[in-house]
Motif scaffolding. Structure first.
Motif, PDB file in Angstrom:
ATOM      1  N   LEU A 178       1.888-119.675  52.847  1.00  0.00           N
ATOM      2  CA  LEU A 178       2.915-119.344  51.862  1.00  0.00           C
ATOM      3  C   LEU A 178       2.942-117.841  51.585  1.00  0.00           C
ATOM      4  O   LEU A 178       4.013-117.243  51.478  1.00  0.00           O
ATOM      5  N   GLU A 179       1.771-117.232  51.493  1.00  0.00           N
ATOM      6  CA  GLU A 179       1.709-115.793  51.231  1.00  0.00           C
ATOM      7  C   GLU A 179       2.270-115.001  52.411  1.00  0.00           C
ATOM      8  O   GLU A 179       3.018-114.031  52.226  1.00  0.00           O
ATOM      9  N   LEU A 239      13.081-118.853  50.015  1.00  0.00           N
ATOM     10  CA  LEU A 239      13.109-117.540  50.656  1.00  0.00           C
ATOM     11  C   LEU A 239      14.504-117.232  51.196  1.00  0.00           C
ATOM     12  O   LEU A 239      15.308-118.130  51.446  1.00  0.00           O
ATOM     13  N   ASP A 240      14.780-115.959  51.381  1.00  0.00           N
ATOM     14  CA  ASP A 240      16.060-115.552  51.953  1.00  0.00           C
ATOM     15  C   ASP A 240      16.121-115.829  53.453  1.00  0.00           C
ATOM     16  O   ASP A 240      17.197-116.100  53.994  1.00  0.00           O
ATOM     17  N   ALA A 249       4.464-116.081  54.585  1.00  0.00           N
ATOM     18  CA  ALA A 249       5.917-116.317  54.602  1.00  0.00           C
ATOM     19  C   ALA A 249       6.627-115.431  53.580  1.00  0.00           C
ATOM     20  O   ALA A 249       7.692-114.859  53.875  1.00  0.00           O
ATOM     21  N   ARG A 250       6.041-115.289  52.398  1.00  0.00           N
ATOM     22  CA  ARG A 250       6.651-114.430  51.362  1.00  0.00           C
ATOM     23  C   ARG A 250       6.686-112.970  51.822  1.00  0.00           C
ATOM     24  O   ARG A 250       7.668-112.259  51.610  1.00  0.00           O
ATOM     25  N   LYS A 251       5.598-112.529  52.452  1.00  0.00           N
ATOM     26  CA  LYS A 251       5.542-111.135  52.926  1.00  0.00           C
ATOM     27  C   LYS A 251       6.553-110.903  54.045  1.00  0.00           C
ATOM     28  O   LYS A 251       7.212-109.852  54.097  1.00  0.00           O
ATOM     29  N   ASP A 269       9.300-112.465  54.385  1.00  0.00           N
ATOM     30  CA  ASP A 269      10.606-112.466  53.730  1.00  0.00           C
ATOM     31  C   ASP A 269      10.878-111.112  53.073  1.00  0.00           C
ATOM     32  O   ASP A 269      12.007-110.614  53.112  1.00  0.00           O
ATOM     33  N   GLN A 270       9.843-110.505  52.509  1.00  0.00           N
ATOM     34  CA  GLN A 270       9.994-109.179  51.913  1.00  0.00           C
ATOM     35  C   GLN A 270      10.326-108.128  52.972  1.00  0.00           C
ATOM     36  O   GLN A 270      11.023-107.143  52.684  1.00  0.00           O
ATOM     37  N   GLU A 315      10.454-122.946  49.545  1.00  0.00           N
ATOM     38  CA  GLU A 315       9.961-121.818  48.761  1.00  0.00           C
ATOM     39  C   GLU A 315      11.100-120.959  48.224  1.00  0.00           C
ATOM     40  O   GLU A 315      10.884-120.078  47.382  1.00  0.00           O
ATOM     41  N   ILE A 346       7.030-124.244  52.831  1.00  0.00           N
ATOM     42  CA  ILE A 346       7.673-122.956  53.120  1.00  0.00           C
ATOM     43  C   ILE A 346       9.192-123.104  53.066  1.00  0.00           C
ATOM     44  O   ILE A 346       9.898-122.244  52.519  1.00  0.00           O
TER      45      ILE A 346
END
Length: 252
Positions: free
Chosen positions: A44-45, A81-82, A47-49, A51-52, A79, A76
């Motif tokens: 998850l972390e 995310l974009d 995937a977030r990074k 996405d950033q 979550e 995921i």
């Protein structure tokens, strides 16, 4: 001694396509690195990074592998995310159904197309392989998924057959086709030639999924884009099966 010439010459102008799709496979191919095993929180972390970083598509995993993998892909996908969340699926109904259960936006479905794979791995003929692939693409599209079809070992596949596979995939609704350089065997000159040949038979996006066995994953990806490809597979730090993949980012 024979020398290869650079494609950057006066006879022909090379330009990157305006719209390049980066689909990152750190969470799938990257986790196939020996000794790497991500927890759900890790995934998850990451995937977030990604996405950033504004990665266009995140390949979140291979759901059919296990219930744990399915749960991670689904987490995921939900979550918010974009990035579009995609996952890997074999050309099997069960794999595609599992992907659908994970709420992903799309799949990369794959089958080996080289005679080596067909004869020694799957024990089927070319026409049978073609029929299986098209049924899977059709099934996934009927269920509203973005579908990328990946010819495993594409760079060692008979060129005429590969053209037939990708042309047929487009006619069945595939949104993108992938050149999987499964053993990292192609050269920059080879990927340039291959992309240009495939552009003669398909108008959909062509993606490079390059392995780094001979240290050419990044340069092959770049040359593929210059030759007319429009999507590329990456991982963080170039991690991945065996020698890894083309890196989207590398620590100093």
């Amino acid at each position: 001694m024979q020398y290869y010439t650079s494609p950057f010459n006066k006879e022909e102008e090379y330009k990157f396509p305006k719209d390049i799709t980066i689909y990152d496979t750190t969470l799938r191919d990257g986790e196939q690195t020996p000794g790497v095993c991500f927890s759900l929180d890790d995934k998850l972390e990451i995937a977030r990074k990604l996405d950033q970083l504004r990665i266009h598509q995140i390949e979140a995993g291979f759901p059919i592998v296990s219930d744990r993998e399915s749960a991670a892909v689904k987490a995921i996908a939900n979550e918010g995310l974009d990035a579009e969340i995609i996952c890997l699926a074999r050309t099997k109904k069960g794999d595609i159904d599992r992907a659908l259960d994970c709420d992903v936006d799309g799949i990369i479905t794959f089958m080996g197309t080289s005679d080596i794979h067909l004869e020694h791995k799957m024990h089927i003929k070319r026409q049978e392989a073609l029929n299986i692939c098209m049924k899977s693409i059709e099934y996934a599209k009927d269920h509203g998924l973005f579908v990328a079809f990946s010819a495993e070992d594409a760079t060692r596949t008979d060129l005429d057959f590969l053209k037939r596979v990708y042309s047929k995939a487009e006619s069945y609704g595939a949104d993108r086709v992938h050149i999987a350089d499964t053993v990292g065997a192609i050269t920059p000159q080879g990927i340039t030639f291959l992309i240009k040949e495939l552009r003669k038979v398909t108008d959909v996006q062509i993606a490079m999924h390059c392995h780094n066995d001979f240290g050419l994953a990044v340069i092959n990806s770049i040359y593929g884009l210059l030759a007319g490809g429009s999507a590329v597979s990456t991982t963080v730090n170039g991690i991945g099966e065996r020698a890894g993949k083309a890196q989207i980012y590398r620590n100093a």
